[in-house]
Design a protein around this motif. Sequence first.
Motif, PDB file in Angstrom:
ATOM      1  N   PRO A 154      -5.700 -15.345 -15.193  1.00 51.41           N
ATOM      2  CA  PRO A 154      -5.390 -15.001 -13.812  1.00 51.41           C
ATOM      3  C   PRO A 154      -4.614 -16.117 -13.118  1.00 51.41           C
ATOM      4  N   ILE A 155      -3.833 -15.733 -12.136  1.00 52.52           N
ATOM      5  CA  ILE A 155      -3.087 -16.702 -11.333  1.00 52.52           C
ATOM      6  C   ILE A 155      -3.993 -17.233 -10.228  1.00 52.52           C
ATOM      7  N   ILE A 156      -4.075 -18.544 -10.101  1.00 51.92           N
ATOM      8  CA  ILE A 156      -4.751 -19.177  -8.968  1.00 51.92           C
ATOM      9  C   ILE A 156      -3.661 -19.641  -8.018  1.00 51.92           C
ATOM     10  N   HIS A 157      -3.534 -18.973  -6.902  1.00 51.54           N
ATOM     11  CA  HIS A 157      -2.444 -19.268  -5.969  1.00 51.54           C
ATOM     12  C   HIS A 157      -2.720 -20.553  -5.186  1.00 51.54           C
ATOM     13  N   PRO A 158      -1.671 -21.196  -4.679  1.00 51.96           N
ATOM     14  CA  PRO A 158      -1.861 -22.373  -3.839  1.00 51.96           C
ATOM     15  C   PRO A 158      -2.690 -22.046  -2.598  1.00 51.96           C
ATOM     16  N   VAL A 159      -3.453 -23.024  -2.149  1.00 49.99           N
ATOM     17  CA  VAL A 159      -4.301 -22.856  -0.967  1.00 49.99           C
ATOM     18  C   VAL A 159      -3.438 -22.550   0.253  1.00 49.99           C
ATOM     19  N   THR A 160      -3.896 -21.585   1.047  1.00 52.32           N
ATOM     20  CA  THR A 160      -3.205 -21.263   2.290  1.00 52.32           C
ATOM     21  C   THR A 160      -4.228 -20.819   3.328  1.00 52.32           C
ATOM     22  N   THR A 161      -3.751 -20.494   4.514  1.00 53.40           N
ATOM     23  CA  THR A 161      -4.640 -19.987   5.556  1.00 53.40           C
ATOM     24  C   THR A 161      -4.586 -18.465   5.575  1.00 53.40           C
ATOM     25  N   LEU A 162      -5.589 -17.855   6.175  1.00 55.33           N
ATOM     26  CA  LEU A 162      -5.599 -16.402   6.265  1.00 55.33           C
ATOM     27  C   LEU A 162      -4.416 -15.873   7.080  1.00 55.33           C
ATOM     28  N   PRO A 163      -4.110 -16.429   8.259  1.00 58.52           N
ATOM     29  CA  PRO A 163      -2.945 -15.923   8.999  1.00 58.52           C
ATOM     30  C   PRO A 163      -1.646 -16.036   8.198  1.00 58.52           C
ATOM     31  N   ALA A 164      -1.481 -17.133   7.451  1.00 59.10           N
ATOM     32  CA  ALA A 164      -0.258 -17.299   6.665  1.00 59.10           C
ATOM     33  C   ALA A 164      -0.171 -16.246   5.578  1.00 59.10           C
ATOM     34  N   TRP A 165      -1.301 -15.947   4.932  1.00 61.32           N
ATOM     35  CA  TRP A 165      -1.273 -14.920   3.883  1.00 61.32           C
ATOM     36  C   TRP A 165      -0.947 -13.555   4.473  1.00 61.32           C
ATOM     37  N   ILE A 166      -1.546 -13.237   5.601  1.00 63.59           N
ATOM     38  CA  ILE A 166      -1.289 -11.940   6.229  1.00 63.59           C
ATOM     39  C   ILE A 166       0.176 -11.825   6.631  1.00 63.59           C
ATOM     40  N   ARG A 167       0.770 -12.911   7.116  1.00 64.42           N
ATOM     41  CA  ARG A 167       2.196 -12.863   7.477  1.00 64.42           C
ATOM     42  C   ARG A 167       3.063 -12.557   6.264  1.00 64.42           C
ATOM     43  N   GLY A 168       2.618 -12.966   5.085  1.00 58.59           N
ATOM     44  CA  GLY A 168       3.403 -12.737   3.870  1.00 58.59           C
ATOM     45  C   GLY A 168       2.980 -11.529   3.068  1.00 58.59           C
ATOM     46  N   MET A 169       2.186 -10.644   3.661  1.00 63.96           N
ATOM     47  CA  MET A 169       1.672  -9.489   2.923  1.00 63.96           C
ATOM     48  C   MET A 169       2.762  -8.628   2.312  1.00 63.96           C
ATOM     49  N   GLU A 170       3.932  -8.573   2.951  1.00 62.65           N
ATOM     50  CA  GLU A 170       5.000  -7.722   2.426  1.00 62.65           C
ATOM     51  C   GLU A 170       5.490  -8.185   1.063  1.00 62.65           C
ATOM     52  N   THR A 171       5.197  -9.438   0.706  1.00 55.78           N
ATOM     53  CA  THR A 171       5.718  -9.984  -0.548  1.00 55.78           C
ATOM     54  C   THR A 171       4.794  -9.734  -1.730  1.00 55.78           C
ATOM     55  N   VAL A 172       3.644  -9.064  -1.515  1.00 60.21           N
ATOM     56  CA  VAL A 172       2.710  -8.895  -2.625  1.00 60.21           C
ATOM     57  C   VAL A 172       3.164  -7.819  -3.593  1.00 60.21           C
ATOM     58  N   GLY A 173       4.177  -7.012  -3.253  1.00 60.86           N
ATOM     59  CA  GLY A 173       4.793  -6.119  -4.215  1.00 60.86           C
ATOM     60  C   GLY A 173       4.358  -4.675  -4.090  1.00 60.86           C
ATOM     61  N   PRO A 174       5.137  -3.770  -4.671  1.00 63.19           N
ATOM     62  CA  PRO A 174       4.879  -2.340  -4.540  1.00 63.19           C
ATOM     63  C   PRO A 174       3.645  -1.865  -5.286  1.00 63.19           C
ATOM     64  N   ALA A 175       3.103  -2.675  -6.210  1.00 60.33           N
ATOM     65  CA  ALA A 175       1.927  -2.237  -6.960  1.00 60.33           C
ATOM     66  C   ALA A 175       0.668  -2.222  -6.099  1.00 60.33           C
ATOM     67  N   LEU A 176       0.744  -2.820  -4.903  1.00 59.42           N
ATOM     68  CA  LEU A 176      -0.421  -2.837  -4.013  1.00 59.42           C
ATOM     69  C   LEU A 176      -0.798  -1.414  -3.618  1.00 59.42           C
ATOM     70  N   THR A 177      -2.018  -1.012  -3.926  1.00 61.08           N
ATOM     71  CA  THR A 177      -2.448   0.341  -3.591  1.00 61.08           C
ATOM     72  C   THR A 177      -3.480   0.347  -2.479  1.00 61.08           C
ATOM     73  N   SER A 178      -4.247  -0.695  -2.335  1.00 58.27           N
ATOM     74  CA  SER A 178      -5.203  -0.748  -1.233  1.00 58.27           C
ATOM     75  C   SER A 178      -5.653  -2.178  -1.009  1.00 58.27           C
ATOM     76  N   HIS A 179      -6.072  -2.466   0.207  1.00 60.38           N
ATOM     77  CA  HIS A 179      -6.590  -3.803   0.506  1.00 60.38           C
ATOM     78  C   HIS A 179      -7.759  -3.650   1.469  1.00 60.38           C
ATOM     79  N   TRP A 180      -8.824  -4.408   1.183  1.00 59.90           N
ATOM     80  CA  TRP A 180     -10.111  -4.239   1.835  1.00 59.90           C
ATOM     81  C   TRP A 180     -10.673  -5.584   2.259  1.00 59.90           C
ATOM     82  N   VAL A 181     -11.391  -5.569   3.378  1.00 64.11           N
ATOM     83  CA  VAL A 181     -12.120  -6.758   3.812  1.00 64.11           C
ATOM     84  C   VAL A 181     -13.611  -6.453   3.670  1.00 64.11           C
ATOM     85  N   LEU A 182     -14.335  -7.313   2.995  1.00 59.99           N
ATOM     86  CA  LEU A 182     -15.773  -7.123   2.821  1.00 59.99           C
ATOM     87  C   LEU A 182     -16.450  -7.361   4.164  1.00 59.99           C
ATOM     88  N   SER A 183     -17.207  -6.379   4.625  1.00 61.78           N
ATOM     89  CA  SER A 183     -17.675  -6.379   6.010  1.00 61.78           C
ATOM     90  C   SER A 183     -19.093  -5.834   6.109  1.00 61.78           C
TER      91      SER A 183
END
Length: 256
Positions: A154-183
């Motif tokens: 598995p790929i271990i991505h560089p450490v980032t913040t949650l807001p930064a990851w959310i801003r880059g969500m468009e770059t995760v690719g077309p294979a993304l089918t769903s995303h969930w927050v454990l709540s």
Amino acid sequence: MPRFFCPTQLSPGLMLHLPPGPARHVQVLRLQPGDMIQLFNAGPGWDQVGVEGGEYSARITEMGRSHVEVQVGSHMAIERQPFVDVHLLVGMPANERMDWLVEKATELGVASIQPLMTERSVVRLTGDRADKKTQHWQSVAIAACEQCGGNMVPIIHPVTTLPAWIRGMETVGPALTSHWVLSLRDGSTPLRKIASAHAEVSMSKPSVFFLSGPEGGLSGAEEEHALLAGFAAASLGPRTLRAETAALSALAMFAI
């Protein structure tokens, strides 16, 4: 049979000097010329360049003080990944718990792990310290993959913040089918229902992203931010789980 991650192109009949990491491991195990090992090369950075997945048999032909030569044997198209590519976005737990999470998530077949700094994170990593930790966790993942029989590191991505990851969500690719927050909020979709729905998807390899918090969980503002960004709330049940247990519980639903 000992297994080693060998991040280079492999083909039957190839005479190959093992990279330094696998070579040292072979020497530590006191293997000898003529002994058989297994090699696999699918992992970070090797999903596009001459990599078939699966694994290869190999015979040790020569050993020196600083090198090990092998002859690559037959290729076996063995797939041991879950039916869904599961990606974990985790608020880093403290102490050695992140090491444990990476190891166990790899054993369960995680596709990638994104370490996050969140509002309640005890661990704060930036600069060289963050880079070294990421490299360390990638090494933990490689060792776990060698041990458990997995053929995809598995790929271990560089450490980032949650807001930064959310801003880059468009770059995760077309294979993304769903995303969930454990709540823990009322009305969250039970995880079993999510797993069942993905099992019925006609795509050959759907993907799912799970976001979980550190000790103390995500803050209310962070959870709302994720929901507004397109995440949906997922429930692990009535019990409050530790940070590392929650992420692994979500992954385990797809591992069998």
